[in-house]
Structures are given as structure tokens and as C-alpha cells.
Design a protein around this motif. Structure first.
Motif, PDB file in Angstrom:
ATOM      1  N   SER A  70       0.839  -1.198   0.000  1.00 27.27           N
ATOM      2  CA  SER A  70       0.000   0.000   0.000  1.00 27.27           C
ATOM      3  C   SER A  70       0.873   1.246   0.000  1.00 27.27           C
ATOM      4  O   SER A  70       1.922   1.272   0.658  1.00 27.27           O
ATOM      5  N   GLY A  71       0.410   2.270  -0.707  1.00 29.76           N
ATOM      6  CA  GLY A  71       1.081   3.565  -0.683  1.00 29.76           C
ATOM      7  C   GLY A  71       0.330   4.574   0.162  1.00 29.76           C
ATOM      8  O   GLY A  71       0.423   5.771  -0.073  1.00 29.76           O
ATOM      9  N   ALA A  72      -0.394   4.102   1.166  1.00 28.93           N
ATOM     10  CA  ALA A  72      -1.220   4.973   2.009  1.00 28.93           C
ATOM     11  C   ALA A  72      -0.399   6.123   2.596  1.00 28.93           C
ATOM     12  O   ALA A  72       0.791   5.981   2.892  1.00 28.93           O
ATOM     13  N   GLY A  73      -1.082   7.242   2.769  1.00 29.88           N
ATOM     14  CA  GLY A  73      -0.423   8.458   3.245  1.00 29.88           C
ATOM     15  C   GLY A  73       0.347   8.288   4.534  1.00 29.88           C
ATOM     16  O   GLY A  73       1.469   8.785   4.668  1.00 29.88           O
ATOM     17  N   TYR A  74      -0.225   7.609   5.516  1.00 33.59           N
ATOM     18  CA  TYR A  74       0.460   7.463   6.796  1.00 33.59           C
ATOM     19  C   TYR A  74       1.737   6.632   6.650  1.00 33.59           C
ATOM     20  O   TYR A  74       2.716   6.848   7.366  1.00 33.59           O
ATOM     21  N   LEU A  75       1.741   5.698   5.692  1.00 32.82           N
ATOM     22  CA  LEU A  75       2.949   4.911   5.431  1.00 32.82           C
ATOM     23  C   LEU A  75       4.009   5.765   4.746  1.00 32.82           C
ATOM     24  O   LEU A  75       5.199   5.675   5.071  1.00 32.82           O
ATOM     25  N   GLN A  76       3.573   6.608   3.816  1.00 34.89           N
ATOM     26  CA  GLN A  76       4.500   7.534   3.157  1.00 34.89           C
ATOM     27  C   GLN A  76       5.148   8.459   4.181  1.00 34.89           C
ATOM     28  O   GLN A  76       6.352   8.737   4.098  1.00 34.89           O
ATOM     29  N   GLU A  77       4.349   8.936   5.114  1.00 33.83           N
ATOM     30  CA  GLU A  77       4.881   9.836   6.139  1.00 33.83           C
ATOM     31  C   GLU A  77       5.906   9.120   7.015  1.00 33.83           C
ATOM     32  O   GLU A  77       6.870   9.728   7.465  1.00 33.83           O
TER      33      GLU A  77
END
Length: 172
Positions: A70-77
Motif C-alpha cells: 500500500s502507498g497509504a499516506g500514513y505509510l509515506q509519512e
């Protein structure tokens, strides 16, 4: 465009090689961040750091997709700041500039609290592009304009782009 930004731009194209969706996205976010930053009167130094952050803001997507599926925002952060430090190191950015870009990337999906005008502008630029790319409904765009946009330049661009006008022709 400064030489440092030009080099970072090309490095990010290389980093995301084979992913035109990611390259197109950061290119557009960069353009809107620069437009809003200039419109809001950011000085040359603050504008350059904002531009750098805009270019690298989604740098963690490939890693997150591979690592988490997943490229979910919280993971990106979570994963982005270390990658920002890695790619910006050696491009003549100072430690303070690299750290600010890393902080912005680590917060670009965090809307409360907004940590400075550069953070606000990066969030707005990303929302302009995401609203189009994700095909938000008119109602969702109106809510986004109301809840997210704080700069005059960002509000003007967003309202005009999506035709969010009042009956008297003014921006919502």
C-alpha cells in the motif's frame, strides 16, 4: 529554477523511472507549490526548500507498495523522511534544508496542525492535483476548499480549476 532544484528534479525522474503516474504527479504538485509559494510571497530560500519538498513528497510510494502492499499516506509519512535525506544529500542542500524538506514530507498528509506556510502550501498543491486525479465529487471539492485551503492563491486556483463559484460569480 535553481541548479539544485533542476538536479533534484532529474534525480526524482530517475528514481521513479517507469512510473509515469508518479512523475506526472510530483511534476504537477511542484508547479502548483511554486505558483502558490510565489503568490503568497515566499522568499527565494523558503521557495526553493518548498520546491524540493514538492518534488520528493511522494518518494516513499514505491517502497511502501513493496514493503506494505500500500502507498497509504500514513505509510509515506513514516518511510519518506529517510528517503528524502538520502536523495537530497550530495545536492548541495544544507542539513537544515534537508531536514525541513524531510519534515514536510513526513507531514504532507497531516492537516492538523499545519506547521508553517510551506506545509500549508504543500498540502494545498497536493490537494489540487489529487482532487483532479482522484475524480472528487463537486461536494467533496467544496468541503476540501472549505476545510483545507487557507492561502489566497491556493483558494483562487482551486476554485477556478474546479468551477467552484457562487451564483454571483465569485469564488466560494
Amino acid at each position: 529554477m535553481t541548479e539544485r532544484i533542476r538536479k533534484l528534479y532529474l534525480d526524482m525522474i530517475g528514481f521513479d523511472a517507469g512510473r509515469p503516474d508518479l512523475i506526472q504527479h510530483f511534476t504537477k504538485v511542484h508547479a502548483y507549490a511554486r505558483l502558490i509559494g510565489e503568490g503568497e510571497g515566499l522568499g527565494p530560500h523558503a521557495l526553493e526548500v518548498l520546491e524540493a519538498a514538492a518534488l520528493v513528497h511522494d518518494i516513499a510510494i514505491p517502497l511502501c507498495e513493496e514493503k506494505y502492499g500500500s502507498g497509504a499516506g500514513y505509510l509515506q509519512e513514516r518511510e519518506g523522511p529517510a528517503l528524502v535525506r538520502e536523495i537530497m544529500y550530495g545536492l548541495d542542500f544544507t542539513e537544515a534544508e534537508i531536514e525541513r524538506a524531510a519534515v514536510l514530507v513526513g507531514e504532507h498528509h497531516t492537516y492538523q496542525p499545519i506547521d508553517g506556510i510551506d506545509h500549508q502550501i504543500l498540502v494545498e498543491a497536493d490537494f489540487i492535483v489529487n482532487s483532479f486525479e482522484n475524480g472528487l465529487s463537486r461536494e467533496a471539492k467544496l468541503r476540501t476548499l472549505e476545510k483545507i485551503f487557507r492561502t489566497n492563491t491556493g483558494r483562487t486556483v482551486y476554485a477556478a480549476m474546479f468551477g467552484l463559484r457562487t451564483d454571483d460569480g465569485g469564488a466560494v
